[in-house]
Motif scaffolding. Structure first.
Motif, PDB file in Angstrom:
ATOM      1  N   GLU A  72      58.585  53.589  31.774  1.00  0.00           N
ATOM      2  CA  GLU A  72      59.215  53.668  33.088  1.00  0.00           C
ATOM      3  C   GLU A  72      58.269  54.350  34.048  1.00  0.00           C
ATOM      4  N   ARG A  73      57.987  53.662  35.145  1.00  0.00           N
ATOM      5  CA  ARG A  73      57.204  54.251  36.236  1.00  0.00           C
ATOM      6  C   ARG A  73      58.214  54.835  37.207  1.00  0.00           C
ATOM      7  N   ARG A  74      58.076  56.121  37.499  1.00  0.00           N
ATOM      8  CA  ARG A  74      59.022  56.819  38.364  1.00  0.00           C
ATOM      9  C   ARG A  74      58.345  57.189  39.678  1.00  0.00           C
ATOM     10  N   TYR A  75      59.034  56.848  40.771  1.00  0.00           N
ATOM     11  CA  TYR A  75      58.541  57.091  42.114  1.00  0.00           C
ATOM     12  C   TYR A  75      59.378  58.175  42.764  1.00  0.00           C
ATOM     13  N   ARG A  76      58.725  59.163  43.330  1.00  0.00           N
ATOM     14  CA  ARG A  76      59.412  60.239  44.042  1.00  0.00           C
ATOM     15  C   ARG A  76      59.826  59.737  45.424  1.00  0.00           C
ATOM     16  N   LEU A  77      61.093  59.962  45.769  1.00  0.00           N
ATOM     17  CA  LEU A  77      61.616  59.553  47.069  1.00  0.00           C
ATOM     18  C   LEU A  77      62.029  60.763  47.896  1.00  0.00           C
ATOM     19  N   GLU A  78      61.759  60.699  49.177  1.00  0.00           N
ATOM     20  CA  GLU A  78      62.283  61.653  50.155  1.00  0.00           C
ATOM     21  C   GLU A  78      62.809  60.843  51.318  1.00  0.00           C
ATOM     22  N   ASP A  79      64.070  61.047  51.646  1.00  0.00           N
ATOM     23  CA  ASP A  79      64.747  60.278  52.694  1.00  0.00           C
ATOM     24  C   ASP A  79      64.654  58.774  52.440  1.00  0.00           C
ATOM     25  N   GLY A  80      64.627  58.385  51.167  1.00  0.00           N
ATOM     26  CA  GLY A  80      64.604  56.980  50.802  1.00  0.00           C
ATOM     27  C   GLY A  80      63.234  56.331  50.828  1.00  0.00           C
ATOM     28  N   HIS A  81      62.194  57.120  51.103  1.00  0.00           N
ATOM     29  CA  HIS A  81      60.834  56.575  51.174  1.00  0.00           C
ATOM     30  C   HIS A  81      59.967  57.184  50.072  1.00  0.00           C
ATOM     31  N   GLN A  82      59.038  56.376  49.543  1.00  0.00           N
ATOM     32  CA  GLN A  82      58.143  56.875  48.506  1.00  0.00           C
ATOM     33  C   GLN A  82      57.205  57.930  49.084  1.00  0.00           C
ATOM     34  N   THR A  83      57.018  59.000  48.309  1.00  0.00           N
ATOM     35  CA  THR A  83      56.128  60.073  48.740  1.00  0.00           C
ATOM     36  C   THR A  83      54.696  59.852  48.266  1.00  0.00           C
ATOM     37  N   GLY A  84      54.514  58.933  47.324  1.00  0.00           N
ATOM     38  CA  GLY A  84      53.195  58.721  46.727  1.00  0.00           C
ATOM     39  C   GLY A  84      53.091  59.355  45.358  1.00  0.00           C
ATOM     40  N   GLU A  85      54.029  60.234  45.028  1.00  0.00           N
ATOM     41  CA  GLU A  85      54.032  60.860  43.710  1.00  0.00           C
ATOM     42  C   GLU A  85      54.629  59.878  42.695  1.00  0.00           C
ATOM     43  N   VAL A  86      53.843  59.565  41.669  1.00  0.00           N
ATOM     44  CA  VAL A  86      54.255  58.592  40.658  1.00  0.00           C
ATOM     45  C   VAL A  86      53.948  59.156  39.280  1.00  0.00           C
ATOM     46  N   THR A  87      54.896  59.004  38.365  1.00  0.00           N
ATOM     47  CA  THR A  87      54.654  59.375  36.976  1.00  0.00           C
ATOM     48  C   THR A  87      55.063  58.204  36.088  1.00  0.00           C
ATOM     49  N   GLU A  88      54.473  58.145  34.909  1.00  0.00           N
ATOM     50  CA  GLU A  88      54.857  57.137  33.930  1.00  0.00           C
ATOM     51  C   GLU A  88      55.294  57.837  32.654  1.00  0.00           C
ATOM     52  N   VAL A  89      56.407  57.358  32.094  1.00  0.00           N
ATOM     53  CA  VAL A  89      56.970  57.945  30.888  1.00  0.00           C
ATOM     54  C   VAL A  89      57.168  56.837  29.863  1.00  0.00           C
ATOM     55  N   VAL A  90      56.626  57.037  28.672  1.00  0.00           N
ATOM     56  CA  VAL A  90      56.882  56.110  27.569  1.00  0.00           C
ATOM     57  C   VAL A  90      58.219  56.524  26.968  1.00  0.00           C
ATOM     58  N   GLU A  91      59.222  55.667  27.111  1.00  0.00           N
ATOM     59  CA  GLU A  91      60.574  56.025  26.699  1.00  0.00           C
ATOM     60  C   GLU A  91      60.899  55.620  25.270  1.00  0.00           C
ATOM     61  N   ALA A  92      60.224  54.599  24.750  1.00  0.00           N
ATOM     62  CA  ALA A  92      60.453  54.166  23.368  1.00  0.00           C
ATOM     63  C   ALA A  92      59.221  53.422  22.887  1.00  0.00           C
ATOM     64  N   THR A  93      58.885  53.624  21.618  1.00  0.00           N
ATOM     65  CA  THR A  93      57.722  52.960  21.024  1.00  0.00           C
ATOM     66  C   THR A  93      58.076  52.462  19.634  1.00  0.00           C
ATOM     67  N   TYR A  94      57.646  51.259  19.350  1.00  0.00           N
ATOM     68  CA  TYR A  94      57.759  50.689  18.002  1.00  0.00           C
ATOM     69  C   TYR A  94      56.379  50.223  17.580  1.00  0.00           C
ATOM     70  N   THR A  95      55.942  50.636  16.394  1.00  0.00           N
ATOM     71  CA  THR A  95      54.701  50.149  15.822  1.00  0.00           C
ATOM     72  C   THR A  95      55.026  49.517  14.474  1.00  0.00           C
ATOM     73  N   ARG A  96      54.552  48.292  14.314  1.00  0.00           N
ATOM     74  CA  ARG A  96      54.795  47.530  13.090  1.00  0.00           C
ATOM     75  C   ARG A  96      54.267  48.312  11.883  1.00  0.00           C
ATOM     76  N   GLU A  97      55.060  48.345  10.832  1.00  0.00           N
ATOM     77  CA  GLU A  97      54.688  49.068   9.610  1.00  0.00           C
ATOM     78  C   GLU A  97      53.372  48.544   9.074  1.00  0.00           C
ATOM     79  N   GLY A  98      52.472  49.474   8.745  1.00  0.00           N
ATOM     80  CA  GLY A  98      51.172  49.114   8.203  1.00  0.00           C
ATOM     81  C   GLY A  98      50.122  48.849   9.268  1.00  0.00           C
ATOM     82  N   ALA A  99      50.510  48.880  10.542  1.00  0.00           N
ATOM     83  CA  ALA A  99      49.566  48.631  11.625  1.00  0.00           C
ATOM     84  C   ALA A  99      48.880  49.927  12.009  1.00  0.00           C
ATOM     85  N   ASP A 100      47.641  49.805  12.461  1.00  0.00           N
ATOM     86  CA  ASP A 100      46.922  50.974  12.977  1.00  0.00           C
ATOM     87  C   ASP A 100      47.442  51.280  14.364  1.00  0.00           C
ATOM     88  N   ALA A 101      47.972  52.480  14.547  1.00  0.00           N
ATOM     89  CA  ALA A 101      48.542  52.847  15.857  1.00  0.00           C
ATOM     90  C   ALA A 101      47.487  53.358  16.786  1.00  0.00           C
TER      91      ALA A 101
END
Length: 153
Positions: A124-153
């Protein structure tokens, strides 16, 4: 002179009133206690509320890594899953990331000639809003990850 419309008989009228009352009761009850699964007798959550003008707004995407190490975002054309469907089920994927394997399988079924998927992430890319407008502050959060068993992560 005969009219082309017949009068409604008492039994027909009672049936119509009963059906109307049942539908009205369902709509009223599910508006307060229902969820998206009760549509069309309940409102979709995404349309029944508004966002705050100050805070964070998110945009979700699914990224994968194939067995050759290539990372890319998945599209509806590549999997058959629409973004809204994935966002609607996001809490389930976060709770049980092994469910992301189905997204990898959908991609592989749609693209049998491509390298297999070893990792699936919901980001999820999250955008900071002030008065409904983007401030330019952006963060990205990995919310869930699946790696196939036996795969190199």
């Amino acid at each position: 002179m005969d009219t082309q419309y017949a009068k409604v008989r008492p039994l027909g009228r009672a049936l119509r009133v009963t059906i109307t009352m049942v539908v009205l009761a369902l709509v009223t009850a599910t508006t307060f206690w229902g969820g998206d699964d009760f549509f069309p007798f309940a409102p979709f959550k995404m349309y029944s509320s508004s966002m705050e003008l100050d805070g964070w707004a998110g945009s979700t995407r699914v990224e994968v890594v194939n067995e050759e190490g290539e990372r890319f975002s998945l599209t509806e054309a590549a999997t058959g899953f629409r973004r809204a469907e994935l966002e609607g089920q996001k809490s389930r994927f976060i709770e049980d990331p092994t469910l992301l394997e189905y997204i990898a399988q959908a991609y592989e079924n749609t693209n049998p000639d491509k390298p297999e998927i070893v990792t699936v992430e919901i980001i999820e890319r999250r955008y900071r809003l002030e008065d409904g407008h983007q401030t330019g502050e952006v963060t990205e959060v990995v919310e869930a990850t699946y790696t196939r068993e036996g795969a190199d992560a």
